[in-house]
Scaffold this active site. Structure first.
Site, PDB file in Angstrom:
ATOM      1  N   CYS A  82       0.814  -1.203   0.000  1.00 39.14           N
ATOM      2  CA  CYS A  82       0.000   0.000   0.000  1.00 39.14           C
ATOM      3  C   CYS A  82       0.851   1.257   0.000  1.00 39.14           C
ATOM      4  CB  CYS A  82      -0.927   0.022   1.215  1.00 39.14           C
ATOM      5  SG  CYS A  82      -0.049  -0.008   2.779  1.00 39.14           S
ATOM      6  N   GLY A 108      -0.870   0.189  -4.875  1.00 35.02           N
ATOM      7  CA  GLY A 108      -1.998  -0.643  -4.497  1.00 35.02           C
ATOM      8  C   GLY A 108      -3.235  -0.269  -5.274  1.00 35.02           C
ATOM      9  N   ASN A 182       1.466   0.845   6.083  1.00 36.96           N
ATOM     10  CA  ASN A 182       2.154   0.189   4.978  1.00 36.96           C
ATOM     11  C   ASN A 182       3.199  -0.743   5.553  1.00 36.96           C
ATOM     12  OD1 ASN A 182       3.413  -0.524   2.573  1.00 36.96           O
ATOM     13  ND2 ASN A 182       4.619   1.335   2.450  1.00 36.96           N
ATOM     14  N   GLY A 183       3.088  -2.029   5.241  1.00 32.71           N
ATOM     15  CA  GLY A 183       4.075  -2.984   5.726  1.00 32.71           C
ATOM     16  C   GLY A 183       3.408  -4.212   6.316  1.00 32.71           C
ATOM     17  N   TYR A 327      11.856  -2.010  -8.209  1.00 31.41           N
ATOM     18  CA  TYR A 327      10.565  -2.141  -8.890  1.00 31.41           C
ATOM     19  C   TYR A 327       9.448  -1.262  -8.341  1.00 31.41           C
ATOM     20  CZ  TYR A 327       6.161  -4.366 -10.320  1.00 31.41           C
ATOM     21  OH  TYR A 327       4.902  -4.609 -10.804  1.00 31.41           O
ATOM     22  N   SER A 368       8.419  -1.261 -15.966  1.00 28.36           N
ATOM     23  CA  SER A 368       9.421  -1.319 -14.911  1.00 28.36           C
ATOM     24  C   SER A 368      10.831  -1.546 -15.428  1.00 28.36           C
ATOM     25  CB  SER A 368       9.060  -2.425 -13.913  1.00 28.36           C
ATOM     26  OG  SER A 368       8.881  -3.661 -14.576  1.00 28.36           O
ATOM     27  N   ASP A 430      14.329  -6.746 -18.011  1.00 33.44           N
ATOM     28  CA  ASP A 430      13.194  -6.764 -17.089  1.00 33.44           C
ATOM     29  C   ASP A 430      13.723  -6.641 -15.664  1.00 33.44           C
ATOM     30  OD1 ASP A 430      10.591  -6.809 -16.274  1.00 33.44           O
ATOM     31  OD2 ASP A 430      10.128  -8.807 -17.044  1.00 33.44           O
ATOM     32  N   ASP A 431      12.811  -6.306 -14.734  1.00 38.58           N
ATOM     33  CA  ASP A 431      13.250  -6.066 -13.354  1.00 38.58           C
ATOM     34  C   ASP A 431      13.383  -7.346 -12.540  1.00 38.58           C
ATOM     35  OD1 ASP A 431      10.594  -6.411 -11.583  1.00 38.58           O
ATOM     36  OD2 ASP A 431      10.069  -5.485 -13.476  1.00 38.58           O
ATOM     37  N   CYS A 467       9.040 -12.641   0.746  1.00 38.88           N
ATOM     38  CA  CYS A 467       9.170 -11.465   1.595  1.00 38.88           C
ATOM     39  C   CYS A 467       8.082 -11.498   2.658  1.00 38.88           C
ATOM     40  CB  CYS A 467       9.050 -10.182   0.769  1.00 38.88           C
ATOM     41  SG  CYS A 467       9.049  -8.665   1.763  1.00 38.88           S
ATOM     42  N   CYS A 519      17.605  -4.426   3.147  1.00 42.95           N
ATOM     43  CA  CYS A 519      17.174  -5.811   3.296  1.00 42.95           C
ATOM     44  C   CYS A 519      17.253  -6.486   1.934  1.00 42.95           C
ATOM     45  CB  CYS A 519      15.735  -5.862   3.820  1.00 42.95           C
ATOM     46  SG  CYS A 519      15.042  -7.539   3.875  1.00 42.95           S
ATOM     47  N   CYS A 522      14.996 -11.419   0.028  1.00 42.10           N
ATOM     48  CA  CYS A 522      14.382 -12.117  -1.099  1.00 42.10           C
ATOM     49  C   CYS A 522      15.440 -12.705  -2.029  1.00 42.10           C
ATOM     50  CB  CYS A 522      13.452 -11.178  -1.862  1.00 42.10           C
ATOM     51  SG  CYS A 522      14.203  -9.619  -2.373  1.00 42.10           S
TER      52      CYS A 522
END
Length: 544
Positions: A82, A108, A182-183, A327, A368, A430-431, A467, A519, A522
């Site tokens: 979000c 979102g 958000n999170g 992204y 992206s 691509d990303d 994630c 972080c 991923c």
């Protein structure tokens, strides 16, 4: 027709209680919980069954909500949770929040909401769909006040339903509060159990309710102390904005996973309007001045007396989400102290240095992949061309008429420019690659347009782990890079060659003078916080 929920709007019925009862009828197991003192009364109970919650231990199938079609969830794309905004001291705060959310729509597309306050009252309107679909002029006219917070959502924790849309409006022992988050929190189970023992009754599956329940149960004497006390107890990713009848609060988790920026506008009378947004691109639409990022572990309060700040946590290594640069964030945003456009340009350049290959043209997978492809082309001295054209007007409610038609969904969104691809050795940029199915369809499309060679280059390392901090990631067994070698992936997507940006190259591309810590879980599987994968606890439900 867009579904709306009105709360605190004069002359408009608040259907929260009706929906709460309906939710209890649909979920009789909730009526069996032990009763206790009602300390907080969220007006956003859980709605229809939704997608599986990774961290709360809630497993349920995703149900189609009116206005949300099959195309709304791309199975081979990562989705952010979000975007949040806050406005303090503006005569048309709701309109400013609307513009901010419009700029953050990419974060979102499932639901959106705006809450406003005028010093005495706090109103809230939210609905399922896009910001422009929900907030017409007539709807915005029902939201008076000089303060506002807003939220646009792609759910990660909590059912996909109108009642879990945000902001969440809460009437508690600490007063009336609206919150947008958000999170993802990662210690939900322990906190929830502790609060339920203390008498809390949870009526949503959203982790945002954990925060408001902690505030309501806090023994702190003041609201700001209760908020600081509550935020110090939760672990995981959160950038939040909150509003009472007369104050705005903004905070980030101690590790700074998600971005949150602070800006300023000048009103015609010379007074200042303070604004917050997940990304600085929202300030451009408001013509607001970017001031700074809200610091990790910082709680900012804005009132008629001005802006005050306190650190509710410190000494924790920063681990901001590097995928925001890869992204999620818009290229024209400045997050974590660095312009996203610069980061992606450097990713493309580094990718060219690491895995260059002879070719005739560099083609991005829009949108992206565009900035990284520009950087790659300049570094490799190979012409850049828009060889794939994206249709930006694909309806959210579109359902494929013929599921048997191979690659139809991708062809609906992308179309090759045959004269730019025919007879060419093409480098596709691509990303990321998630499951690999979309990449294979795109490679086939480019080859079908006449390309003699198709070389796929990815501007981040292989995604090998889910994630747990606010990104809607498939399980590890569904991530192609977690189960196959690069050569195995190349064979699956049918490219002539495949290369990813190295982790070292990625971190080099996002370096800044502040030495921001990122972080990269991923890509490495090394998480900065403890977590439990719900798949290790109970299987996914298969019923609808």
């Amino acid at each position: 027709m867009t579904q709306l929920l009105f709360q605190g709007i004069p002359g408009v019925a608040d259907l929260s209680e009706f929906l709460r009862i309906s939710s209890s009828d649909c979920h009789p197991e909730r009526a069996q919980r032990a009763e206790g003192p009602a300390v907080a009364f969220p007006s956003v109970p859980a709605g229809a069954p939704g997608k599986r919650s990774l961290l709360a231990g809630v497993t349920s199938p995703y149900s189609l909500v009116p206005g949300i079609g099959v195309a709304a969830r791309d199975a081979d794309t990562l989705h952010e949770e979000c975007g949040v905004v806050a406005i303090h001291n503006h005569a048309h705060a709701a309109h400013q929040a609307y513009l901010s959310l419009y700029a953050l729509q990419h974060r979102g597309q499932e639901s959106a909401g705006i809450a406003t306050a005028d010093g005495a009252h706090l109103a809230n309107i939210k609905g399922m769909g896009l910001v422009s679909e929900i907030f017409t002029d007539d709807v915005l006219a029902k939201l008076p006040g000089h303060m506002a917070i807003g939220h646009t959502r792609y759910s990660t924790t909590g059912d996909s339903a109108l009642l879990n849309a945000q902001p969440i409006r809460v009437d508690s022992t600490k007063g009336l509060i609206a919150i947008a988050h958000n999170g993802n929190l990662v210690n939900l189970g322990n906190l929830r159990a502790h609060l339920e023992r203390d008498g809390a009754y949870f009526q949503t599956t959203s982790d945002s309710e954990i925060i408001v329940q902690l505030i309501a149960h806090s023994s702190a004497a003041t609201l700001v102390d209760a908020i600081a006390d509550s935020l110090s107890q939760v672990e995981g990713a959160f950038s939040i904005v909150m509003m009472t009848r007369d104050r705005i609060f903004a905070a980030r988790d101690p590790r700074g996973f998600r971005p949150l920026s602070m800006g300023r506008m000048h009103n015609p009378d010379g007074s200042e309007c303070i604004v917050f947004a997940s990304e600085s691109c929202a300030f451009d639409l408001l013509r607001a001045e970017f001031l700074r990022d809200v610091l990790p572990g910082e709680l900012v309060m804005v009132s008629q007396d001005g802006v005050t700040s306190r650190q509710f946590a410190s000494g924790v290594p920063q681990s901001s989400c590097v995928f925001e640069h890869v992204y999620f964030a818009r290229p024209d945003s400045r997050i974590f102290g660095r312009w996203v456009q610069e980061s992606r340009d450097q990713m493309g350049r580094q990718l060219a240095r690491e895995s260059g290959v002879p070719a005739d043209v560099v083609v991005p997978v829009p949108d992206s992949g565009v900035t990284a492809a520009l950087g790659y082309a300049e570094e490799a001295h190979i012409p850049f061309r828009f060889g794939l054209i994206r249709n930006h007007y694909v309806g959210r409610t579109f359902i494929e008429p013929e599921q048997r038609v191979r690659d139809f969904g991708v062809r609906l969104k992308l179309n090759p420019v045959h004269n730019l691809l025919a007879g060419k050795r093409v480098i596709l940029i691509d990303d990321s690659i998630i499951r690999g199915t979309t990449s294979r369809k795109i490679v086939r499309m480019v080859r079908g347009a006449g390309a003699t060679e198709v070389h796929l280059r990815i501007s981040c390392p292989p995604t090998i782990s889910p994630c747990y901090y606010g990104v809607d990631t498939p399980s590890k067994k569904e991530l192609i890079a977690a189960n196959h070698s690069v050569e195995g992936i190349r064979q699956f997507i049918e490219a002539d060659s495949l290369a990813y940006l190295s982790l070292e190259g990625l971190l080099h591309s996002v370096q800044d003078q502040q030495n921001t810590g990122y972080c990269t879980a991923c890509y490495t599987g090394n998480y900065p916080t403890q977590w439990v994968d719900v798949e290790d606890i109970l299987p996914a439900a298969a019923s609808v």
